[in-house]
Write an enzyme that holds these catalytic residues in place. Structure first.
Site, PDB file in Angstrom:
ATOM      1  N   HIS A 144       0.589  -1.164  -0.041  1.00  0.00           N
ATOM      2  CA  HIS A 144      -0.094  -0.170  -0.109  1.00  0.00           C
ATOM      3  C   HIS A 144       0.890   1.231  -0.052  1.00  0.00           C
ATOM      4  CE1 HIS A 144      -3.510   2.640   1.401  1.00  0.00           C
ATOM      5  NE2 HIS A 144      -2.617   3.196   1.787  1.00  0.00           N
ATOM      6  N   GLU A 145       1.907   1.310   0.736  1.00  0.00           N
ATOM      7  CA  GLU A 145       2.620   2.450   1.028  1.00  0.00           C
ATOM      8  C   GLU A 145       3.718   2.572  -0.266  1.00  0.00           C
ATOM      9  OE1 GLU A 145       2.648   4.564   3.135  1.00  0.00           O
ATOM     10  OE2 GLU A 145       1.055   3.504   4.158  1.00  0.00           O
ATOM     11  N   HIS A 148       1.524   4.296  -3.072  1.00  0.00           N
ATOM     12  CA  HIS A 148       1.436   5.813  -2.851  1.00  0.00           C
ATOM     13  C   HIS A 148       2.544   6.482  -3.587  1.00  0.00           C
ATOM     14  CE1 HIS A 148      -1.619   6.459  -0.176  1.00  0.00           C
ATOM     15  NE2 HIS A 148      -1.464   6.125   0.693  1.00  0.00           N
ATOM     16  N   GLU A 202      -6.378   7.041  -1.207  1.00  0.00           N
ATOM     17  CA  GLU A 202      -6.320   5.508  -0.462  1.00  0.00           C
ATOM     18  C   GLU A 202      -6.858   4.396  -1.148  1.00  0.00           C
ATOM     19  OE1 GLU A 202      -5.125   4.915   2.983  1.00  0.00           O
ATOM     20  OE2 GLU A 202      -4.024   6.379   2.034  1.00  0.00           O
TER      21      GLU A 202
END
Ligand SMILES: [Zn+2]
Length: 277
Positions: A144-145, A148, A202
């Protein structure tokens, strides 16, 4: 009169070119289908430069406090997972092989993890220990990070802030002293890593992160268990850092569940890590 018309046309054309240059899609859509035009008015190299300064400052301070971990079993565990995830980033964009990827682990009771622009990953021991994360769950958060960073959400947010004149000294930092560069870098980091992400960003990071983890051989269902654990541990205890930057909407787990049919076949056919704790 003629000159005015030509000038006007030229101005309109240049404005259109500027808008077209500023609007781009930083990643390919992948199996999860992330596809949105982004406003990117700040150069990627400037955002990467400021992020690297901020990352180095964070690590310098952690080293001074003797809490910077760059070796040992937990670090090696994270390194293996990060290497497997990074190997899949080429699905979404071509330039990640040239990124100067870095990973640090900070020994602090903080529930947080980040990936700064250009591939600078930070994990805190508190996140792994308090949530008792298994490798699949670490891969879910790290994926997920990393997503980004792949989507350049930090650059997008900084661009929006600069367009609203909320950030004034970033542009001057290039010509300034090292001290002013750190100030600018820290200010940029507020927009890139500290302020809450938009719901849209997100969702994009959830989707791309899920696909990265699945392709790397980590069970994508772990993304759901991470959020269940996060919700359990934070009940009545206030928001940890990760939740302050990652607002947990009721729809997050539902959206992750809806993406499973797109990513589970990738997980089933992916080579699995040798040891999966
Ligand atoms: Zn996020």
């Amino acid at each position: 009169m003629q000159f005015k018309v030509v000038c006007c046309k030229l101005f309109v054309s240049l404005t259109l070119i500027a808008i077209l240059l500023a609007c781009a899609n930083t990643t390919r859509s992948g199996a999860v289908g992330v596809n949105r035009s982004q406003f990117l008015a700040v150069s990627a190299s400037e955002v990467d430069r400021l992020s690297a300064i901020s990352f180095n400052e964070q690590n310098k301070k952690a080293k001074e406090k003797n809490i910077l971990i760059t070796s040992g079993p937990t670090y090696d565990r994270l390194k293996l997972i990060s290497n497997r995830l990074i190997a899949q980033t080429g699905v979404f964009r071509d330039d990640t092989r040239q990124w100067n990827w870095q990973l640090v682990l900070i020994n602090a009771p903080i529930l947080n993890a980040t990936c700064a622009p250009g591939g600078k990953i930070t994990f805190y021991t508190g996140l792994i220990e308090k949530l008792n994360l298994n490798d699949d769950e670490i891969a879910a958060i790290m994926g997920h990070e990393i997503a980004h960073a792949l989507r350049e959400h930090g650059r997008e947010r900084l661009s929006q802030a600069m367009a609203q004149s909320a950030v004034v000294n970033i542009a001057m930092a290039a010509a300034g002293s090292y001290g002013s560069a750190i100030g600018a870098a820290n200010q940029a980091a507020q927009y890139i890593l500290v302020l809450p992400n938009s719901r849209q960003n997100e969702s994009e990071a959830d989707a791309i992160g899920l696909e990265l983890a699945a392709r790397a051989g980590y069970n994508p269902q772990a993304a759901i268990s991470v959020w269940q654990k996060m919700n359990q541990i934070t009940q009545g205890k206030g928001s940890p850092e990760f939740l302050s930057t990652h607002p947990s909407g009721d729809t997050r787990i539902e959206q992750l569940s809806q993406l499973m049919p797109a990513v589970e076949p990738l997980y089933f056919s992916a080579p699995k890590p040798a040891v999966n704790k």
